[in-house]
Design a protein around this motif. Structure first.
Motif, PDB file in Angstrom:
ATOM      1  N   ASP A   7       0.772  -1.476  -0.003  1.00  0.00           N
ATOM      2  CA  ASP A   7       0.248   0.097   0.022  1.00  0.00           C
ATOM      3  C   ASP A   7       0.758   1.396   0.131  1.00  0.00           C
ATOM      4  N   GLY A   8       2.160   1.182  -0.182  1.00  0.00           N
ATOM      5  CA  GLY A   8       3.069   2.398  -0.049  1.00  0.00           C
ATOM      6  C   GLY A   8       3.493   2.861   1.218  1.00  0.00           C
ATOM      7  N   TYR A   9       3.013   1.932   2.262  1.00  0.00           N
ATOM      8  CA  TYR A   9       3.819   2.341   3.568  1.00  0.00           C
ATOM      9  C   TYR A   9       5.431   2.227   3.823  1.00  0.00           C
ATOM     10  N   GLY A  10       5.804   1.224   3.069  1.00  0.00           N
ATOM     11  CA  GLY A  10       7.368   1.203   3.262  1.00  0.00           C
ATOM     12  C   GLY A  10       7.653   0.792   4.685  1.00  0.00           C
ATOM     13  N   VAL A  11       8.006   1.858   5.373  1.00  0.00           N
ATOM     14  CA  VAL A  11       8.425   1.618   6.722  1.00  0.00           C
ATOM     15  C   VAL A  11       7.210   1.487   7.586  1.00  0.00           C
ATOM     16  N   THR A  12       7.315   0.520   8.512  1.00  0.00           N
ATOM     17  CA  THR A  12       6.336   0.311   9.320  1.00  0.00           C
ATOM     18  C   THR A  12       6.698   0.241  10.925  1.00  0.00           C
ATOM     19  N   VAL A  13       5.992   0.913  11.808  1.00  0.00           N
ATOM     20  CA  VAL A  13       6.397   0.542  13.201  1.00  0.00           C
ATOM     21  C   VAL A  13       5.217  -0.107  13.826  1.00  0.00           C
ATOM     22  N   THR A  14       5.572  -1.105  14.468  1.00  0.00           N
ATOM     23  CA  THR A  14       4.534  -1.809  15.149  1.00  0.00           C
ATOM     24  C   THR A  14       4.814  -1.996  16.614  1.00  0.00           C
ATOM     25  N   GLY A  15       3.980  -2.218  17.624  1.00  0.00           N
ATOM     26  CA  GLY A  15       4.510  -2.445  18.802  1.00  0.00           C
ATOM     27  C   GLY A  15       3.557  -1.596  19.735  1.00  0.00           C
ATOM     28  N   PRO A  16       3.853  -1.637  21.017  1.00  0.00           N
ATOM     29  CA  PRO A  16       5.061  -2.367  21.704  1.00  0.00           C
ATOM     30  C   PRO A  16       4.844  -3.632  21.841  1.00  0.00           C
ATOM     31  N   TYR A  17       5.882  -4.500  22.004  1.00  0.00           N
ATOM     32  CA  TYR A  17       5.775  -5.824  22.319  1.00  0.00           C
ATOM     33  C   TYR A  17       6.653  -6.178  23.733  1.00  0.00           C
ATOM     34  N   MET A  18       6.174  -7.045  24.444  1.00  0.00           N
ATOM     35  CA  MET A  18       7.243  -7.146  25.699  1.00  0.00           C
ATOM     36  C   MET A  18       8.067  -8.282  25.329  1.00  0.00           C
ATOM     37  N   LEU A  19       9.428  -7.979  25.302  1.00  0.00           N
ATOM     38  CA  LEU A  19      10.673  -8.839  24.896  1.00  0.00           C
ATOM     39  C   LEU A  19      11.096  -9.323  26.184  1.00  0.00           C
ATOM     40  N   GLU A  20      11.558 -10.521  26.351  1.00  0.00           N
ATOM     41  CA  GLU A  20      12.315 -10.963  27.294  1.00  0.00           C
ATOM     42  C   GLU A  20      13.672 -10.971  27.080  1.00  0.00           C
ATOM     43  N   GLU A  21      14.442 -10.285  28.070  1.00  0.00           N
ATOM     44  CA  GLU A  21      16.059 -10.023  28.110  1.00  0.00           C
ATOM     45  C   GLU A  21      16.569 -10.491  29.069  1.00  0.00           C
ATOM     46  N   LYS A  22      17.759 -10.676  29.419  1.00  0.00           N
ATOM     47  CA  LYS A  22      18.440 -11.078  30.483  1.00  0.00           C
ATOM     48  C   LYS A  22      17.875 -10.255  31.742  1.00  0.00           C
ATOM     49  N   THR A  23      18.005  -8.943  31.633  1.00  0.00           N
ATOM     50  CA  THR A  23      17.510  -8.054  32.687  1.00  0.00           C
ATOM     51  C   THR A  23      15.830  -8.269  32.914  1.00  0.00           C
ATOM     52  N   GLY A  24      15.243  -8.711  32.320  1.00  0.00           N
ATOM     53  CA  GLY A  24      13.745  -8.810  32.411  1.00  0.00           C
ATOM     54  C   GLY A  24      13.018  -8.463  31.083  1.00  0.00           C
ATOM     55  N   THR A  25      11.800  -8.204  31.498  1.00  0.00           N
ATOM     56  CA  THR A  25      10.898  -7.758  30.138  1.00  0.00           C
ATOM     57  C   THR A  25      10.971  -6.434  29.962  1.00  0.00           C
TER      58      THR A  25
END
Length: 187
Positions: A7-25
């Motif tokens: 549709d011509g959007y090209g760059v999309t920004v989605t989220g926020p998502y909760m990602l698990e890392e060593k320091t927490g979510t």
């Protein structure tokens, strides 16, 4: 994603998502762009960046006045807080998280600014919708009125002080002038 890219959007920004890392979510956004072969117009793949919410909110925090009583939040198209200086508001509906009355919230959406009392403090809320048709977000700025009025109260004090000095000067000048005019009459 293919639908958004076509549709011509090209760059999309989605989220926020909760990602698990060593320091927490950690709340994060995905920024993605389709990679297309320029000759054949064939989709080759996607380039995806993961951006932490704190990095995203820093964009707004660095451009805000450096003072207490100023905050912001970014809302998605559903009114959900996706980024905020107040971590308690994150991933909550703005209307519920803000503490505004129905009338105040309606006035904010209609007039794009409203004066409200939140938790016993008078604040000015200003709303700015995205101007791009590709990004659907709203930024809401919240500033305490006493912080906004600090400069005005200093100006008011200066004007009152200057008025008092001018009145005293005018009184002294009138006494000197009146005594110089009336001196020949008294002599």
């Amino acid at each position: 994603y293919d639908k958004l890219a076509s549709d011509g959007y090209g760059v999309t920004v989605t989220g926020p998502y909760m990602l698990e890392e060593k320091t927490g979510t950690v709340p994060s956004f995905f920024v993605s762009k389709a990679i297309i072969d320029l000759d054949s117009r064939r989709l080759c793949g996607y380039l995806v960046f993961v951006i932490r919410e704190k990095s995203f909110s820093t964009i707004f925090e660095n451009n805000m006045p450096r003072r207490e009583g100023a905050s912001f939040c970014v809302l998605d198209e559903t009114g959900m807080v996706v980024s905020s200086t107040n971590d308690e508001q994150f991933r909550r509906n703005f209307f519920e998280a803000s503490g505004l009355t129905v009338q105040e919230y309606a006035a904010l959406e209609q007039d794009k600014s409203v004066k409200a009392k939140i938790n016993g403090t008078e604040v000015l809320l200003a709303m700015a919708n995205s101007t791009s048709g590709k990004v659907h977000c709203t930024v809401v700025s919240c500033t305490q009125l006493n912080v906004l009025m600090t400069g005005q109260s200093m100006i008011n004090r200066f004007i009152i002080g200057a008025g008092i000095v001018a009145c005293v000067f005018a009184l002294l000048a009138s006494l000197v002038i009146s005594s110089s005019i009336s001196r020949p009459i008294h002599a």
